[in-house]
Write an enzyme that holds these catalytic residues in place. Structure first.
Site, PDB file in Angstrom:
ATOM      1  N   ASN A   9       6.337 -40.333  74.637  1.00 19.45           N
ATOM      2  CA  ASN A   9       7.609 -39.891  74.060  1.00 19.45           C
ATOM      3  C   ASN A   9       8.021 -40.947  73.033  1.00 19.45           C
ATOM      4  OD1 ASN A   9      10.212 -39.136  73.483  1.00 19.45           O
ATOM      5  ND2 ASN A   9      11.031 -39.545  75.535  1.00 19.45           N
ATOM      6  N   LYS A  11      10.331 -40.860  70.942  1.00 18.75           N
ATOM      7  CA  LYS A  11      11.790 -40.879  70.690  1.00 18.75           C
ATOM      8  C   LYS A  11      12.061 -40.908  69.188  1.00 18.75           C
ATOM      9  CE  LYS A  11      12.426 -42.777  75.240  1.00 18.75           C
ATOM     10  NZ  LYS A  11      13.226 -43.564  76.174  1.00 18.75           N
ATOM     11  N   HIS A  95      15.691 -34.456  78.658  1.00 15.78           N
ATOM     12  CA  HIS A  95      15.553 -35.910  78.796  1.00 15.78           C
ATOM     13  C   HIS A  95      16.939 -36.523  79.032  1.00 15.78           C
ATOM     14  CE1 HIS A  95      14.829 -40.100  77.788  1.00 15.78           C
ATOM     15  NE2 HIS A  95      13.555 -39.868  78.057  1.00 15.78           N
ATOM     16  N   GLU A  97      18.358 -39.001  77.855  1.00  9.19           N
ATOM     17  CA  GLU A  97      19.084 -39.385  76.636  1.00  9.19           C
ATOM     18  C   GLU A  97      19.755 -38.172  76.006  1.00  9.19           C
ATOM     19  OE1 GLU A  97      15.782 -41.429  74.822  1.00  9.19           O
ATOM     20  OE2 GLU A  97      15.947 -42.970  76.361  1.00  9.19           O
ATOM     21  N   GLU A 167      12.427 -39.289  86.045  1.00 12.48           N
ATOM     22  CA  GLU A 167      12.739 -40.491  85.290  1.00 12.48           C
ATOM     23  C   GLU A 167      14.069 -41.070  85.769  1.00 12.48           C
ATOM     24  OE1 GLU A 167      10.555 -40.491  81.276  1.00 12.48           O
ATOM     25  OE2 GLU A 167      12.442 -39.447  80.974  1.00 12.48           O
ATOM     26  N   GLY A 173      13.653 -47.644  79.548  1.00 13.43           N
ATOM     27  CA  GLY A 173      13.857 -48.614  78.478  1.00 13.43           C
ATOM     28  C   GLY A 173      14.459 -49.929  78.932  1.00 13.43           C
ATOM     29  N   SER A 213       9.910 -47.226  82.066  1.00 18.49           N
ATOM     30  CA  SER A 213       9.268 -48.548  81.998  1.00 18.49           C
ATOM     31  C   SER A 213       7.862 -48.556  82.592  1.00 18.49           C
ATOM     32  CB  SER A 213      10.145 -49.624  82.648  1.00 18.49           C
ATOM     33  OG  SER A 213      11.380 -49.740  81.952  1.00 18.49           O
TER      34      SER A 213
HETATM   35  P1  PGA Z   1      10.462 -46.010  78.679  1.00 18.82           P
HETATM   36  O1  PGA Z   1      10.994 -44.512  78.413  1.00 18.82           O
HETATM   37  O2  PGA Z   1       9.006 -45.901  78.993  1.00 18.82           O
HETATM   38  O3  PGA Z   1      10.715 -46.730  77.374  1.00 18.82           O
HETATM   39  O4  PGA Z   1      11.266 -46.556  79.793  1.00 18.82           O
HETATM   40  C1  PGA Z   1      10.534 -43.439  79.176  1.00 18.82           C
HETATM   41  C2  PGA Z   1      11.206 -42.180  78.702  1.00 18.82           C
HETATM   42  O5  PGA Z   1      12.387 -42.221  78.365  1.00 18.82           O
HETATM   43  O6  PGA Z   1      10.582 -41.113  78.650  1.00 18.82           O
END
Ligand code: PGA
Length: 249
Positions: A9, A11, A95, A97, A167, A173, A213
């Site tokens: 992803n 983003k 997601h 976000e 998640e 993140g 992460s």
């Molecule tokens: P990350 O994000 O690996 O940077 O923690 C995962 C995601 O949001 O899909």
């Protein structure tokens, strides 16, 4: 046997030129594996360029979002048909976000999932609790509500086909990864719930990815858990080497 799936992803990162370069590096380093599906999910503006790079390889294309309406006066939105015509196999929906910054709800995610299926896209449906929800002991309830809400009105066949990404919001993140036990516990909970809502057969078929992460140094452990069928990778997917290390794990 469920086929593992690792998706990057990206983003809101990468211009067209940068996206092509990253996709090329991934194609070059990808040794091809029958046991794991690999998906790249760049921003909308990079889909065409990435599709060109991965054409003819086993790597598949995914998008990060879409709108549930078929077409029309929805300025700024992208439809399922558009994603399909751009070469997408997958689309990430719900997601955290998008839930946090763009007010997405289980109900809107559900409408998107239904539309995605109409156009032959496979949804990667994201669920996960916040730190406050975990600390207040509401984790199970929150994840269950999300799964029930997102999967409402879907057929058993659709649920068996889609991908669920667990998640935990507090791990995205942040560099704080869920322990293998924490992740496995929730993955098993989700699979049990799917068994209860649909059938054992559907629960055995649905793939559940972990996201938050995931990095080369923790991927092997997480992926060794019996209910963890892959990863949705954010930060570590922006570097070809670390993304491929996770794929090969
Ligand atoms: P990350 O994000 O690996 O940077 O923690 C995962 C995601 O949001 O899909």
């Amino acid at each position: 046997m469920r086929k593992r799936i690792v998706a990057g992803n990206w983003k809101m990162n990468k211009t067209v030129a940068e996206a092509s370069e990253l996709a090329q590096a991934i194609v070059q380093g990808f040794t091809g594996t029958d046991s794991c599906e690999v998906v790249l999910c760049p921003p909308f503006t990079d889909l065409a360029a990435v599709q060109q790079v991965i054409a003819g390889t086993a790597i598949k294309l995914g998008a990060q979002n879409m709108y549930w309406e078929e077409k029309g006066a929805f300025t700024g939105e992208i439809s399922a048909a558009m994603l399909k015509s751009a070469g997408c196999h997958y689309v990430i929906l719900g997601h955290s976000e998008r839930r946090q910054y763009f007010a997405e709800t289980d109900a809107s995610v559900n409408k998107k999932i239904l539309r995605a299926f109409e156009h032959g896209l496979i949804p990667i449906v994201c669920v996960g609790e916040t730190l406050a929800e975990r600390q207040s002991g509401r984790m199970h309830q929150v994840v269950e509500e999300q799964v029930r809400g997102c999967l409402a009105n879907l057929t058993a066949e659709q649920v068996a086909t889609l991908v669920i990404a667990y998640e935990p919001v507090w791990a995205i993140g942040t560099g704080v990864v869920a322990t293998t036990e924490q992740a496995q516990e929730v993955h098993a909970l989700i699979r049990d719930l799917v068994a209860k809502l649909y059938s054992m057969q559907v629960a055995e078929a649905v793939r559940i990815q972990y996201g938050g992460s995931m990095k080369p140094d923790n991927a092997g452990q997480l992926l060794s858990q019996k209910d963890i069928d892959g990863g949705l990778i954010g930060g570590a997917s922006l570097d070809a080497k670390s993304f491929l290390e996770i794929v090969h794990a």
